[in-house]
Enzyme design. Structure first.
Site, PDB file in Angstrom:
ATOM      1  N   GLU A  90     -12.973  -1.235   1.924  1.00  0.00           N
ATOM      2  CA  GLU A  90     -13.450  -1.413   3.715  1.00  0.00           C
ATOM      3  C   GLU A  90     -15.112   0.122   3.340  1.00  0.00           C
ATOM      4  O   GLU A  90     -14.257   1.095   4.034  1.00  0.00           O
ATOM      5  CB  GLU A  90     -12.505  -0.887   5.102  1.00  0.00           C
ATOM      6  CG  GLU A  90     -11.524  -2.284   4.550  1.00  0.00           C
ATOM      7  CD  GLU A  90     -10.336  -1.874   5.934  1.00  0.00           C
ATOM      8  OE1 GLU A  90     -10.940  -0.406   6.476  1.00  0.00           O
ATOM      9  OE2 GLU A  90      -9.691  -2.816   6.638  1.00  0.00           O
TER      10      GLU A  90
ATOM     11  N   GLU B 235      -6.515  -8.419   3.633  1.00  0.00           N
ATOM     12  CA  GLU B 235      -6.148  -7.632   5.132  1.00  0.00           C
ATOM     13  C   GLU B 235      -5.780  -8.419   6.153  1.00  0.00           C
ATOM     14  O   GLU B 235      -6.888  -8.894   6.561  1.00  0.00           O
ATOM     15  CB  GLU B 235      -6.798  -5.969   5.562  1.00  0.00           C
ATOM     16  CG  GLU B 235      -5.912  -5.860   3.984  1.00  0.00           C
ATOM     17  CD  GLU B 235      -6.266  -3.960   4.164  1.00  0.00           C
ATOM     18  OE1 GLU B 235      -6.431  -4.055   5.702  1.00  0.00           O
ATOM     19  OE2 GLU B 235      -7.047  -3.277   3.544  1.00  0.00           O
TER      20      GLU B 235
ATOM     21  N   GLU C 266       0.753  -1.527  -0.048  1.00  0.00           N
ATOM     22  CA  GLU C 266       0.188  -0.068   0.299  1.00  0.00           C
ATOM     23  C   GLU C 266       0.918   1.226  -0.113  1.00  0.00           C
ATOM     24  O   GLU C 266       1.960   1.181   0.811  1.00  0.00           O
ATOM     25  CB  GLU C 266      -0.647  -0.794   1.231  1.00  0.00           C
ATOM     26  CG  GLU C 266      -1.456   1.046   1.387  1.00  0.00           C
ATOM     27  CD  GLU C 266      -2.877   1.265   2.346  1.00  0.00           C
ATOM     28  OE1 GLU C 266      -3.059   0.052   3.369  1.00  0.00           O
ATOM     29  OE2 GLU C 266      -4.103   1.821   2.035  1.00  0.00           O
TER      30      GLU C 266
ATOM     31  N   TYR D 160      -7.379  -8.030  12.004  1.00  0.00           N
ATOM     32  CA  TYR D 160      -6.066  -7.672  12.427  1.00  0.00           C
ATOM     33  C   TYR D 160      -6.654  -7.635  13.871  1.00  0.00           C
ATOM     34  O   TYR D 160      -7.095  -8.084  14.369  1.00  0.00           O
ATOM     35  CB  TYR D 160      -5.970  -5.519  12.626  1.00  0.00           C
ATOM     36  CG  TYR D 160      -4.994  -5.424  10.858  1.00  0.00           C
ATOM     37  CD1 TYR D 160      -4.400  -6.165  10.424  1.00  0.00           C
ATOM     38  CD2 TYR D 160      -6.523  -5.045  10.247  1.00  0.00           C
ATOM     39  CE1 TYR D 160      -3.842  -5.224   9.355  1.00  0.00           C
ATOM     40  CE2 TYR D 160      -6.182  -5.102   9.252  1.00  0.00           C
ATOM     41  CZ  TYR D 160      -4.885  -4.868   8.502  1.00  0.00           C
ATOM     42  OH  TYR D 160      -4.430  -4.226   7.611  1.00  0.00           O
TER      43      TYR D 160
HETATM   44  O1  AHR Z   1      -3.231  -1.989   6.260  1.00  0.00           O
HETATM   45  C1  AHR Z   1      -3.741  -0.658   6.632  1.00  0.00           C
HETATM   46  C2  AHR Z   1      -4.869  -0.438   6.850  1.00  0.00           C
HETATM   47  O2  AHR Z   1      -5.708  -0.844   7.364  1.00  0.00           O
HETATM   48  C3  AHR Z   1      -5.429  -0.612   5.382  1.00  0.00           C
HETATM   49  O3  AHR Z   1      -5.394   1.036   4.766  1.00  0.00           O
HETATM   50  C4  AHR Z   1      -7.135  -0.018   6.060  1.00  0.00           C
HETATM   51  O4  AHR Z   1      -7.740  -1.372   4.574  1.00  0.00           O
HETATM   52  C5  AHR Z   1      -7.155  -0.571   6.666  1.00  0.00           C
HETATM   53  O5  AHR Z   1      -8.104  -0.181   7.605  1.00  0.00           O
END
Ligand code: AHR
Length: 507
Positions: A173, A289, A27, A241
Site C-alpha cells: 500500500e 488482502e 502480519e 475490505y
Molecule cells: O490487514 C491489516 C492492514 O490493512 C495491513 O497491514 C495493511 O496493508 C492494510 O491497510
C-alpha cells in the site's frame, strides 16, 4: 418467497481456478503472530511453539499460500533482526502498529510453519525504508543454496536447504498516508521496477507482485507503476475490505457485489498498458488482502502505544459478514481467469476466520465456513452461472453512491473431480428463494449434498461459550437427471455439491 433460476452450462467455463486464490496472510500485529500462530505457553503448542490446532485447521483447508510478514508492518521491518538464534535477536519497535516486537518469530519460523501446513510463502519486501541491496541480501539469505555469506548464514542458522521462496511482493500500500517514508508515484514506480528487475536477474522464475494504487482513486498510481515495470511483473496487488458501518443489510450486500467490477477495471488497465507497450504477457491479479473489517475500529482507537501483542483488529464476525465473505470468494472464482492469488486478511485473531484464547483453543468464526467451503470445493474450473433473479437498487445517500440491479441470488459453480459445486448467496434479508437449478452439457447428476450456513439473526456470532451458533447444516439432494428445485433461505450461504454419474473430463 420469490422465484429464481440458475443455469449451469458447460459452455460458460471461465477458466482454471488457481488454488492460490485461497491463501491467507500473517502480519506482525495484534495477536496474529504472538498468541495466535506462535504461542509457546499454549497447551497445544508444538516443539516450535506453534499452535497445533491453528496448523491443523489450515492443513485441513489445504491452505496454498501465506503472505508474510505484513502489511503495514513491512515499512520498518529489518529482516536481519528476525533471523538467527533467538537468544541473540533484538526486541524492536514495530512503528507502523506502535507495538513491541520481540522477533521470536521470524523468517525461519515462518518458513517452518508454512512447511508444516504445506503452503508457500509470499514474502512482502520493505522497499520504503530498506535499500535494494538489503532486499537482495534477503533474497540471497532465503534462496541461494550455499557458498556465499548470506546463504551460509542461513545454513549456520540450521536451514541447510534454501527456502526457495517464489513469490515476492514489492512493498505494501505505498500510497497510503500511513506509510513510513511515503514515496511519490514516480519514486515507487522506479524503486519497485528496479527491485523487480534485480530479483528476476537473480532468478527469472521468481514471481513478482507490484502494488496498485489504493481503491479506485489509485488508478493513476497504478498506471505509472505498470508503465515503468510491466515487463518485470507477474501480478498486480489489490486490497479490498468490506464493512457494514451504516448497519444496513441491503447496502452491505450491494457494496460487496461491486468487487468483480473493480477486478475488471484493474485488469482492463493492465491490458491496456501491456498493449500500449507491446507486451503479449498478461499481468494477473493478486487480491492479497481482502476481508470484512470494521467491527474493531472503535476498540482499536483506544489501544495505548508501545504494548506487546494487544487485542488489535479483533473483529468478531456475524452471519451477514459470512455472506460478504462468500460473495468476495465468488467474485474471485468468477474472475479466476485473472485473479490468481488471494490472501484473506488475516490468518488468526487479527480480522481472521479463526480466533484463539490464552490457552490456545481455536474458535471458528462465521466467516470461516464460506472460506473453508471455497478452499476445499471451489477448485478445478469455474463456470459462470446464468442467473434469473429479482434484483434491487440502492441509493447510499451518505456516500453519494448508487447500486443498480443487484440480483438477490449471487452464484457461481466449480467443476472438480467429477463434482459440480454450486455456491449461492441469497442477498435478500427476509425472503427465501425457490430456486430452480438446471445443468446443461454435463453427465447425468447422480446425487448431491446441500450445505447451508444460516441463522435467523443476521447479527448472530460464534463465541467460546457458544461456538456453533453460526455453523453449517447439511441436507441430501436427489436431483433428476439434470434439474432440481431448492429452497434457499434468506441471507444464507449455500454450497451444493453434485456428483456426476460418470467421469466427465471437460477440458
Ligand atoms: O490487514 C491489516 C492492514 O490493512 C495491513 O497491514 C495493511 O496493508 C492494510 O491497510
Amino acid at each position: 418467497m420469490y422465484k429464481a433460476k440458475i443455469l449451469i452450462d458447460k459452455v460458460n467455463i471461465v477458466g482454471d481456478i488457481d488454488p492460490n486464490i485461497y491463501g491467507s496472510f500473517i502480519e506482525h500485529t495484534g495477536k496474529c503472530v504472538y498468541d495466535g500462530v506462535y504461542n509457546p505457553e499454549a497447551k497445544n503448542a508444538d516443539e516450535n511453539g506453534f499452535n497445533k490446532d491453528v496448523i491443523e485447521a489450515y492443513k485441513e483447508m489445504k491452505l496454498p499460500i501465506v503472505r508474510y510478514p505484513g502489511g503495514s508492518y513491512v515499512a520498518t521491518w529489518d529482516w536481519r533482526e528476525s533471523i538467527g538464534p533467538k537468544s541473540e535477536r533484538k526486541t524492536m519497535y514495530n512503528l507502523p502498529w506502535h507495538e513491541i516486537e520481540p522477533n521470536t518469530f521470524g523468517i525461519g519460523e515462518a518458513v517452518k510453519w508454512a512447511r508444516k501446513v504445506g503452503c508457500e510463502i509470499m514474502m512482502c519486501l520493505n522497499i520504503s525504508t530498506m535499500s535494494l541491496l538489503d532486499n537482495l541480501r534477503l533474497l540471497e539469505y532465503c534462496n541461494f543454496p550455499k557458498g556465499t555469506y548470506y546463504s551460509d548464514l542461513r545454513r549456520s542458522h540450521g536451514y541447510e536447504e534454501p527456502f526457495n521462496i517464489k513469490y515476492w511482493s514489492m512493498g505494501n500500500e505505498p500510497d497510503g498516508w500511513w506509510q513510513i517514508n511515503l514515496e511519490t508515484e514516480d519514486e515507487y514506480a522506479r524503486i519497485s521496477a528496479e527491485t523487480a528487475k534485480a530479483f528476476k536477474f537473480f532468478d527469472p522464475e521468481l514471481k513478482i507482485i507490484a502494488c496498485s494504487g489504493l481503491g479506485d482513486k489509485g488508478y493513476k498510481w497504478t498506471k505509472t507503476t505498470l508503465k515503468k515495470g510491466y515487463k518485470h511483473y507477474d501480478f498486480i496487488s489489490m486490497h479490498r475490505y468490506m464493512a457494514n458501518k451504516q448497519n444496513c443489510f441491503p447496502l452491505y450486500m450491494a457494496k460487496t457485489s461491486v468487487l468483480s467490477g473493480a477486478i475488471d477495471r484493474l485488469t482492463y488497465l493492465c491490458d491496456e498498458i501491456g498493449q500500449e507497450l507491446g507486451f503479449d504477457k498478461r499481468i494477473m491479479v493478486s487480491l492479497d488482502e481482502w476481508n470484512v473489517w470494521y467491527h474493531s475500529l472503535e476498540a482499536d482507537s483506544k489501544i495505548p502505544y508501545h504494548c506487546f501483542a494487544p487485542h488489535r483488529l479483533e473483529d468478531i464476525y456475524n452471519m451477514e459478514d459470512a455472506l460478504s465473505v462468500g460473495e468476495m470468494l465468488m467474485a474471485m472464482i468468477k474472475k479466476c481467469d485473472r485473479v490468481k492469488i488471494g490472501c484473506m486478511a488475516q490468518l488468526v485473531n487479527v480480522i481472521a476466520p479463526l480466533f484463539t484464547n490464552k490457552d490456545g483453543d481455536v474458535l471458528k468464526q462465521s466467516i470461516y465456513y464460506p472460506y473453508r467451503d471455497a478452499c476445499l470445493y471451489g477448485r478445478g474450473v469455474a463456470i459462470n452461472n446464468i442467473v434469473e433473479s429479482p434484483a434491487y437498487d440502492f441509493e447510499d445517500k451518505d456516500n453519494d453512491d448508487k447500486y443498480e440491479n443487484v440480483a438477490y441470488i449471487d452464484s457461481v459453480t466449480s467443476f472438480y473431480q467429477n463434482t459440480l459445486t454450486i455456491f449461492i448467496v441469497n442477498r435478500s434479508e427476509n425472503e427465501a428463494a425457490e430456486c430452480e437449478i438446471n445443468v446443461k452439457g454435463f453427465e447425468k447428476l447422480a446425487y448431491g449434498k446441500h450445505k447451508e450456513l444460516y441463522h435467523d439473526d443476521i447479527k448472530a456470532e460464534n463465541s467460546f461459550e457458544n461456538p456453533d451458533k453460526v455453523s453449517p447444516k447439511e441436507y441430501e439432494i436427489t436431483p433428476d437427471e439434470d434439474a432440481f428445485k431448492l429452497n434457499i433461505k434468506p441471507h444464507s450461504w449455500n454450497m451444493i455439491s453434485l456428483k456426476l454419474e460418470e467421469s466427465g473430463n471437460i477440458l
